[in-house]
Scaffold this active site. Structure first.
Site, PDB file in Angstrom:
ATOM      1  N   HIS A 220      32.554  58.820  37.924  1.00 41.07           N
ATOM      2  CA  HIS A 220      32.808  60.243  37.289  1.00 41.07           C
ATOM      3  C   HIS A 220      31.525  60.844  36.967  1.00 41.07           C
ATOM      4  O   HIS A 220      31.480  61.990  36.189  1.00 41.07           O
ATOM      5  CB  HIS A 220      33.791  60.331  36.187  1.00 41.07           C
ATOM      6  CG  HIS A 220      35.221  59.940  36.646  1.00 41.07           C
ATOM      7  ND1 HIS A 220      35.822  58.624  36.543  1.00 41.07           N
ATOM      8  CD2 HIS A 220      36.243  60.882  37.062  1.00 41.07           C
ATOM      9  CE1 HIS A 220      37.024  58.822  36.964  1.00 41.07           C
ATOM     10  NE2 HIS A 220      37.305  59.873  37.498  1.00 41.07           N
ATOM     11  N   ASP A 391       9.374  58.660  61.899  1.00 40.22           N
ATOM     12  CA  ASP A 391      10.190  58.102  60.887  1.00 40.22           C
ATOM     13  C   ASP A 391       9.649  57.296  59.345  1.00 40.22           C
ATOM     14  O   ASP A 391      10.394  56.692  58.917  1.00 40.22           O
ATOM     15  CB  ASP A 391      11.274  57.037  61.375  1.00 40.22           C
ATOM     16  CG  ASP A 391      10.708  56.004  62.320  1.00 40.22           C
ATOM     17  OD1 ASP A 391       9.372  55.762  62.216  1.00 40.22           O
ATOM     18  OD2 ASP A 391      10.998  55.237  63.076  1.00 40.22           O
ATOM     19  N   GLY A 392       8.403  57.346  59.658  1.00 38.54           N
ATOM     20  CA  GLY A 392       7.533  56.742  58.438  1.00 38.54           C
ATOM     21  C   GLY A 392       7.423  55.299  58.458  1.00 38.54           C
ATOM     22  O   GLY A 392       6.884  54.877  57.370  1.00 38.54           O
ATOM     23  N   ASP A 393       7.528  54.427  59.444  1.00 40.32           N
ATOM     24  CA  ASP A 393       7.519  53.225  59.357  1.00 40.32           C
ATOM     25  C   ASP A 393       6.081  52.707  60.053  1.00 40.32           C
ATOM     26  O   ASP A 393       5.953  51.555  59.906  1.00 40.32           O
ATOM     27  CB  ASP A 393       8.542  52.641  60.156  1.00 40.32           C
ATOM     28  CG  ASP A 393       8.493  52.770  61.776  1.00 40.32           C
ATOM     29  OD1 ASP A 393       7.767  53.505  62.081  1.00 40.32           O
ATOM     30  OD2 ASP A 393       9.260  51.966  62.508  1.00 40.32           O
ATOM     31  N   ARG A 527       9.338  60.655  69.024  1.00 38.46           N
ATOM     32  CA  ARG A 527       9.953  61.576  67.818  1.00 38.46           C
ATOM     33  C   ARG A 527       9.325  62.582  67.422  1.00 38.46           C
ATOM     34  O   ARG A 527       9.685  63.486  67.374  1.00 38.46           O
ATOM     35  CB  ARG A 527      10.315  60.568  66.620  1.00 38.46           C
ATOM     36  CG  ARG A 527      11.367  59.576  66.762  1.00 38.46           C
ATOM     37  CD  ARG A 527      11.723  58.984  65.329  1.00 38.46           C
ATOM     38  NE  ARG A 527      12.748  58.066  65.274  1.00 38.46           N
ATOM     39  CZ  ARG A 527      12.713  56.733  65.704  1.00 38.46           C
ATOM     40  NH1 ARG A 527      11.702  56.128  65.947  1.00 38.46           N
ATOM     41  NH2 ARG A 527      13.929  55.975  65.569  1.00 38.46           N
ATOM     42  N   ASP A 540      -1.913  62.933  64.448  1.00 38.33           N
ATOM     43  CA  ASP A 540      -0.908  61.845  65.107  1.00 38.33           C
ATOM     44  C   ASP A 540      -1.236  60.572  64.617  1.00 38.33           C
ATOM     45  O   ASP A 540      -2.346  59.887  64.556  1.00 38.33           O
ATOM     46  CB  ASP A 540      -1.442  61.977  66.550  1.00 38.33           C
ATOM     47  CG  ASP A 540      -0.561  61.019  67.323  1.00 38.33           C
ATOM     48  OD1 ASP A 540       0.750  60.928  67.228  1.00 38.33           O
ATOM     49  OD2 ASP A 540      -1.060  59.716  67.947  1.00 38.33           O
ATOM     50  N   PRO A 541      -0.242  59.990  63.917  1.00 37.59           N
ATOM     51  CA  PRO A 541      -0.331  58.850  63.049  1.00 37.59           C
ATOM     52  C   PRO A 541      -0.656  57.497  64.194  1.00 37.59           C
ATOM     53  O   PRO A 541      -1.742  56.646  63.624  1.00 37.59           O
ATOM     54  CB  PRO A 541       1.131  58.329  62.524  1.00 37.59           C
ATOM     55  CG  PRO A 541       2.072  59.184  63.384  1.00 37.59           C
ATOM     56  CD  PRO A 541       1.233  60.557  63.826  1.00 37.59           C
TER      57      PRO A 541
END
Length: 559
Positions: A220, A391-393, A527, A540-541
């Site tokens: 709750h 996506d951060g990976d 992506r 760009d990573p």
């Protein structure tokens, strides 16, 4: 505070939820009262009815356990509020087929009073009732006051047992007795990692500091009994299991059902991590898990967290858990009749005797191992860049990948042939944290293994040939071309610079400029392309990772 919820008027929330459910599942549910707060399953004649109920905000609890082999009907209150006696009585009338009704619900004051009042009214109408309360939350009261405990996720297994007993034709007293035995056999303990927000209130039910969690939360939105820093899953499992087993006292003769429950915003992956840890602890007692449930079974709107419920089984309870049941929300568990053997799987790797070698140590070996020292220092930066466009990976993919390369190459002889070093590196990188980037780069290194001459030492010209083979394979596999804002937009021009004899310092400056130039492009692959115009101006990573790798290799070679 602006509500991040898909709702209309908060005061209409519950009624609109119920309308949506009955519209979506007309073959499973129908309203049984004018106010549409009593909901029942299609009638099953000549069996004990089971009525449950409670506040909204807990789906699939309570309504989700109305169905075949489960409860017969539910009285639905407002969010975290009890249904009224009138709603409970309406459900009771609709659920009764002449053999009486079991009230089965969680041990909360308002629910108890209102169900008791409905039972008195039902009695006056000639409908016999019995009551069994779920009171499984070990953190809500000590063992000597167990009857005052809250009912939380353990109630799900009690529904399953009671529903199966009713379905096989047991009379009211017998259904109540088996439900009580099930309720007495289950204990639950939970943690909360983030609070819930009531639609009508519009603010969190409690506030946690950075990295904090609550031990002993209910369903709750209430706080627990202690606030601590979030530990590992193993530590959480130890805390929850320890509190449960202090009462159940599991041993080698015990068989149990385990339910791992998400409270509303916890990824299923994390629930399985928790199950793995709890299963180890149960098995360490010599106890067999005969049945398990993993998923969201009793939630608290968007609260993050999880609970562990364990029911100590006898043969009848186990049989009833295995009986079929169905509702639009009920997810059957998994029966495990015999302990599962978990044999270790051997990895398919080259043995040292089978590794092709050269007459000299390859310079490629040291260069590849050097990446494991340099690239992990950029993990956080690459993660953040990838989170903005993907996506951060990527940070993890790169750091885990080069670490796997170093580990594998260190296991090989120092004079392992260059082609073998590239092949083994390809597999290690692609397997460490499988992803699109890892697979493409793995394919590139595998293709590059075909262009090296194992009879001669690696030179600058060889290194450029390796780089171009990697680029060509990535372009072929991934469909990227220059200008698509991928690592190719850094890798290919950098290879041109190296081929022209650019010094290490000049190459570093070039890479910095080139990464900034690529950032001004619009992403056209993967992506990142989904961001469309928003990708312009963001680094760009993959290009940044390529730049760091090229610079590290350049420094290592002394170019």
């Amino acid at each position: 505070m602006t509500l991040r919820k898909i709702i209309n008027d908060p005061h209409d929330f519950v009624d609109e939820v119920l309308d949506g459910i009955v519209r979506a599942h007309p073959d499973s549910y129908q309203f049984a009262s004018r106010d549409r707060r009593a909901v029942i399953a299609p009638a099953t004649p000549d069996k004990v009815g089971i009525v449950t109920g409670g506040g909204s905000g807990h789906l699939p609890l309570f309504l989700g356990y109305v169905g075949q082999g489960l409860a017969t009907g539910v009285a639905v209150g407002n969010v975290f509020s009890s249904p009224s006696p009138a709603q409970i009585l309406a459900t009771t009338r609709a659920a009764d087929s002449g053999r009486g009704v079991l009230y089965l619900y969680g041990n909360y004051g308002g629910d108890v009073y209102n169900f008791d009042l409905a039972a008195e009214q039902a009695s006056l109408e000639g409908i016999p009732t019995r009551t069994v309360l779920g009171a499984d939350d070990v953190f809500s009261a000590p063992a000597d006051k167990a009857r005052t405990r809250r009912g939380i996720a353990g109630l799900v297994m009690v529904y399953k047992v009671a529903g199966a007993a009713a379905a096989r034709g047991d009379d009211l007293d017998d259904v109540a007795a088996i439900a009580q035995r099930a309720a007495d056999a289950v204990r639950t303990a939970g943690v909360g990692l983030a609070p819930t927000i009531l639609p009508a209130a519009g603010r969190p039910t409690f506030v946690l500091g950075d990295g904090e969690m609550e031990i002993g939360v209910g369903i709750h939105g209430e706080r627990g009994i202690d606030t601590v820093q979030i530990p590992t899953a193993a530590s959480i499992a130890n805390t929850l299991f320890g509190s449960i087993n202090a009462e159940l006292q599991l041993d080698g003769d015990s068989r149990v059902a385990v339910l791992i429950n998400g409270l509303g915003a916890t990824p299923l992956e994390e629930l399985y991590v928790l199950y793995s840890e709890v299963a180890r602890l149960v098995e360490a007692q010599g106890t067999h898990i005969a049945y398990n449930f993993v998923g969201e079974y009793a939630t608290s709107l968007e609260m993050a967290g999880a609970s562990v419920s364990i029911m100590k089984l006898d043969s009848e309870l186990e049989d009833l858990l295995n009986e079929p049941a169905r509702s639009p929300f009920y997810r059957p568990g998994t029966s495990i009749p015999e302990p599962v053997s978990r044999a270790e799987t051997a990895q398919d790797e080259l043995s040292d005797d089978a590794v092709p070698t050269a007459d000299f140590p390859s310079a490629l070996r040291g260069a590849l191992i050097a990446l494991a020292e340099e690239l992990p220092t950029h993990e956080d930066e690459l993660r953040d860049l990838d989170a903005a466009l993907g996506d951060g990976d990527l940070g993890l993919t790169v750091s885990a990948g080069v670490a796997a390369i170093a580990q594998r190459l260190n296991d090989l002889p120092e004079n392992t042939a260059s082609s073998v070093l590239l092949r083994e590196s390809a597999v290690a990188f692609a397997s460490a944290n499988p992803s699109t980037f890892a697979a493409l780069l793995g394919s590139g290194m595998l293709a590059a293994s075909a262009v090296v001459d194992d009879t001669s030492q690696v030179t600058v010209a060889t290194a450029v040939a390796i780089g171009r083979a990697i680029a060509e394979a990535i372009a072929q596999k991934g469909g990227a071309k220059l200008g698509d804002k991928t690592l190719l937009d850094v890798l290919v021009p950098a290879l041109d610079e190296i081929e022209r004899g650019t010094s290490s310092g000049e190459l570093a400056a070039f890479l910095t400029r080139r990464v900034d130039e690529v950032a001004d492009l619009r992403s056209a692959r993967g992506r990142a392309a989904w961001h469309q115009e928003r990708s312009i101006g963001l680094k760009d990573p993959g290009s940044v990772a390529a730049a760091y790798a090229i610079e590290a290799l350049s420094r290592y070679s002394g170019a």
